[in-house]
Design an enzyme around this catalytic site. Structure first.
Site, PDB file in Angstrom:
ATOM      1  N   HIS A  64       0.899  -1.213  -0.067  1.00 29.67           N
ATOM      2  CA  HIS A  64       0.196   0.117   0.091  1.00 29.67           C
ATOM      3  C   HIS A  64       0.893   1.180   0.043  1.00 29.67           C
ATOM      4  O   HIS A  64       2.227   1.155   0.018  1.00 29.67           O
ATOM      5  CB  HIS A  64      -0.868   0.126   1.237  1.00 29.67           C
ATOM      6  CG  HIS A  64      -0.360   0.093   2.498  1.00 29.67           C
ATOM      7  ND1 HIS A  64      -0.891   0.335   3.710  1.00 29.67           N
ATOM      8  CD2 HIS A  64       0.961   0.112   2.822  1.00 29.67           C
ATOM      9  CE1 HIS A  64      -0.197   0.527   4.896  1.00 29.67           C
ATOM     10  NE2 HIS A  64       1.051   0.412   4.334  1.00 29.67           N
ATOM     11  N   CYS A  85       5.681   6.549   4.049  1.00 30.74           N
ATOM     12  CA  CYS A  85       4.724   5.904   3.360  1.00 30.74           C
ATOM     13  C   CYS A  85       3.966   6.392   2.191  1.00 30.74           C
ATOM     14  O   CYS A  85       3.091   5.852   1.875  1.00 30.74           O
ATOM     15  CB  CYS A  85       3.649   5.703   4.443  1.00 30.74           C
ATOM     16  SG  CYS A  85       4.170   4.941   5.845  1.00 30.74           S
ATOM     17  N   HIS A 121       5.026   0.022  -0.596  1.00 31.01           N
ATOM     18  CA  HIS A 121       5.689  -1.064  -0.009  1.00 31.01           C
ATOM     19  C   HIS A 121       4.766  -1.987   0.929  1.00 31.01           C
ATOM     20  O   HIS A 121       3.450  -1.773   0.899  1.00 31.01           O
ATOM     21  CB  HIS A 121       6.532  -0.052   1.158  1.00 31.01           C
ATOM     22  CG  HIS A 121       5.539   0.816   2.287  1.00 31.01           C
ATOM     23  ND1 HIS A 121       4.872   1.935   1.862  1.00 31.01           N
ATOM     24  CD2 HIS A 121       5.051   0.100   3.418  1.00 31.01           C
ATOM     25  CE1 HIS A 121       4.220   2.239   2.901  1.00 31.01           C
ATOM     26  NE2 HIS A 121       4.285   1.371   3.947  1.00 31.01           N
ATOM     27  N   HIS A 126       3.535  -5.242   3.836  1.00 25.47           N
ATOM     28  CA  HIS A 126       3.533  -5.586   5.357  1.00 25.47           C
ATOM     29  C   HIS A 126       3.089  -7.144   5.344  1.00 25.47           C
ATOM     30  O   HIS A 126       2.311  -7.620   4.526  1.00 25.47           O
ATOM     31  CB  HIS A 126       2.643  -5.028   6.101  1.00 25.47           C
ATOM     32  CG  HIS A 126       3.210  -3.459   6.278  1.00 25.47           C
ATOM     33  ND1 HIS A 126       4.168  -3.042   7.036  1.00 25.47           N
ATOM     34  CD2 HIS A 126       2.530  -2.420   5.706  1.00 25.47           C
ATOM     35  CE1 HIS A 126       4.235  -1.761   6.951  1.00 25.47           C
ATOM     36  NE2 HIS A 126       3.490  -1.265   6.332  1.00 25.47           N
ATOM     37  N   ASP A 179      -5.125 -10.483   0.019  1.00 22.97           N
ATOM     38  CA  ASP A 179      -3.704 -11.214   0.128  1.00 22.97           C
ATOM     39  C   ASP A 179      -2.950 -10.970  -1.226  1.00 22.97           C
ATOM     40  O   ASP A 179      -3.626 -11.243  -2.221  1.00 22.97           O
ATOM     41  CB  ASP A 179      -3.932 -12.665   0.525  1.00 22.97           C
ATOM     42  CG  ASP A 179      -2.465 -13.375   0.914  1.00 22.97           C
ATOM     43  OD1 ASP A 179      -1.830 -12.630   1.346  1.00 22.97           O
ATOM     44  OD2 ASP A 179      -2.614 -14.418   0.595  1.00 22.97           O
ATOM     45  N   HIS A 180      -1.864 -10.678  -1.130  1.00 22.04           N
ATOM     46  CA  HIS A 180      -1.092 -10.479  -2.243  1.00 22.04           C
ATOM     47  C   HIS A 180      -1.595  -9.304  -3.276  1.00 22.04           C
ATOM     48  O   HIS A 180      -1.644  -9.560  -4.322  1.00 22.04           O
ATOM     49  CB  HIS A 180      -0.533 -11.606  -2.957  1.00 22.04           C
ATOM     50  CG  HIS A 180       0.428 -12.465  -2.106  1.00 22.04           C
ATOM     51  ND1 HIS A 180       0.262 -13.179  -0.778  1.00 22.04           N
ATOM     52  CD2 HIS A 180       1.778 -12.800  -2.325  1.00 22.04           C
ATOM     53  CE1 HIS A 180       1.181 -13.558  -0.386  1.00 22.04           C
ATOM     54  NE2 HIS A 180       2.123 -13.496  -1.321  1.00 22.04           N
ATOM     55  N   GLU A 217      -0.267  -4.529  11.751  1.00 23.66           N
ATOM     56  CA  GLU A 217       0.411  -4.105  10.573  1.00 23.66           C
ATOM     57  C   GLU A 217       1.780  -4.808  10.610  1.00 23.66           C
ATOM     58  O   GLU A 217       2.596  -5.001   9.731  1.00 23.66           O
ATOM     59  CB  GLU A 217       0.766  -2.718  10.543  1.00 23.66           C
ATOM     60  CG  GLU A 217       1.260  -2.242   9.119  1.00 23.66           C
ATOM     61  CD  GLU A 217       1.394  -0.472   8.966  1.00 23.66           C
ATOM     62  OE1 GLU A 217       0.673   0.033   8.213  1.00 23.66           O
ATOM     63  OE2 GLU A 217       2.325  -0.088   9.612  1.00 23.66           O
TER      64      GLU A 217
END
Lengths: 140, 135
Positions: free
Chosen positions: B14, B33, B39, B41, B79-80, B124
């Site tokens: 994100h 950010c 980037h 998590h 996810d991903h 996070e």
């Protein structure tokens, strides 16, 4: 919409549990090994929980940088790598983790205004942790 | 009342950006950010439901069903993924941890049958998490 944000920090400090209101024998009986006059140390894990409406423009309860800066300057700098018994805050109070937890809550409550302080949780070791929410109940 | 918590993990990327802010404001408020390339998590999700224990099954909720709903409604979507670009609600909402927790709540709430959603917790990182109680 209201969210709760929790940030975790670490600091290391030493202390000795000893109350001037007790005899030597009573101190030994009450505090056991923690009464060792030379003190001993812990790696404390600190969790600070704040809450508030999620700001529509930023998506945040509060800017994490503000919380981190405050905690670093006012708490980690103050207690990290110190002997707690030597600090003003513990001149009249035994530096148990209960009292340390309360002290940290009060510092945050006095000085951190960017979000509502919900609670402070302090782990003395992986086996012991303490929570304080001021006048509110720790319910969540 | 018994509370049951199911844990799940997802990995996503994100970035934080508000088109109404100037580039300078975006950089100042969101710092690193704000990098538009994103980037990532490894998020950990905890979903807590509450309810009375069914006397026949002994369950608050059928965990298999909860897992299926969680997989279908949340993990398949997040996810991903690059959250800003691939998840519809984050086209207009910044995918902060706060907003991810709210989004997970909204995705799950109407799908649960017996049990009531109590809390969504999104980590996070191990040192930063958000709780949302639907308030």
């Amino acid at each position: 919409m209201k969210a709760h944000l929790t940030r975790r920090y670490w600091f290391s400090a030493s202390h000795r549990l000893h109350s001037d209101a007790m005899s030597e024998e009573e101190n030994r009986r009450t505090y056991g090994k923690c009464n060792n006059p030379h003190g001993h140390g812990h790696n404390y894990a600190l969790e600070v929980t704040v809450s508030g409406s999620v700001d529509l423009a930023t998506g945040m309860v509060c800017n994490l940088v503000d919380l981190d800066d405050f905690v670093h300057a006012q708490i980690l700098e103050r207690f990290g790598h110190e002997n707690l018994n030597t600090l003003e805050a513990f001149r009249r109070r035994v530096p148990t983790t209960e009292n340390l937890c309360r002290e940290i809550f009060e510092i945050l409550q006095r000085g951190f205004t960017a979000a509502h302080l919900e609670k402070v949780r302090l782990e003395e070791t992986m086996m012991n942790s303490f929570e304080y929410a001021g006048d509110a109940e720790v319910c969540k | 009342m018994v509370y049951l918590t199911r844990k799940a993990e997802f990995s996503a990327s994100h970035y934080y950006h508000n088109p109404q802010f100037t580039p300078e404001e975006n950089r100042r408020i969101f710092g690193k950010c704000n990098n538009p390339n994103g980037h990532g998590h490894n998020y950990t999700l905890e979903v807590t439901v509450k309810g009375e224990v069914d006397p026949r099954s002994g369950f608050v909720v059928d965990l298999k069903q909860l897992k299926e709903i969680l997989n279908r409604e949340v993990l398949d979507a997040l996810d991903h993924r690059f959250l800003n670009k691939e998840v519809p609600e984050f086209a207009t909402r910044i995918p902060t941890t706060e907003n991810i927790a709210i989004s997970v709540w909204q995705r799950l709430q109407s799908r649960l049958e017996r049990a009531q959603l109590h809390r969504v917790r999104v980590y996070e990182t191990p040192d930063l998490f958000v709780d949302y109680y639907g308030e």
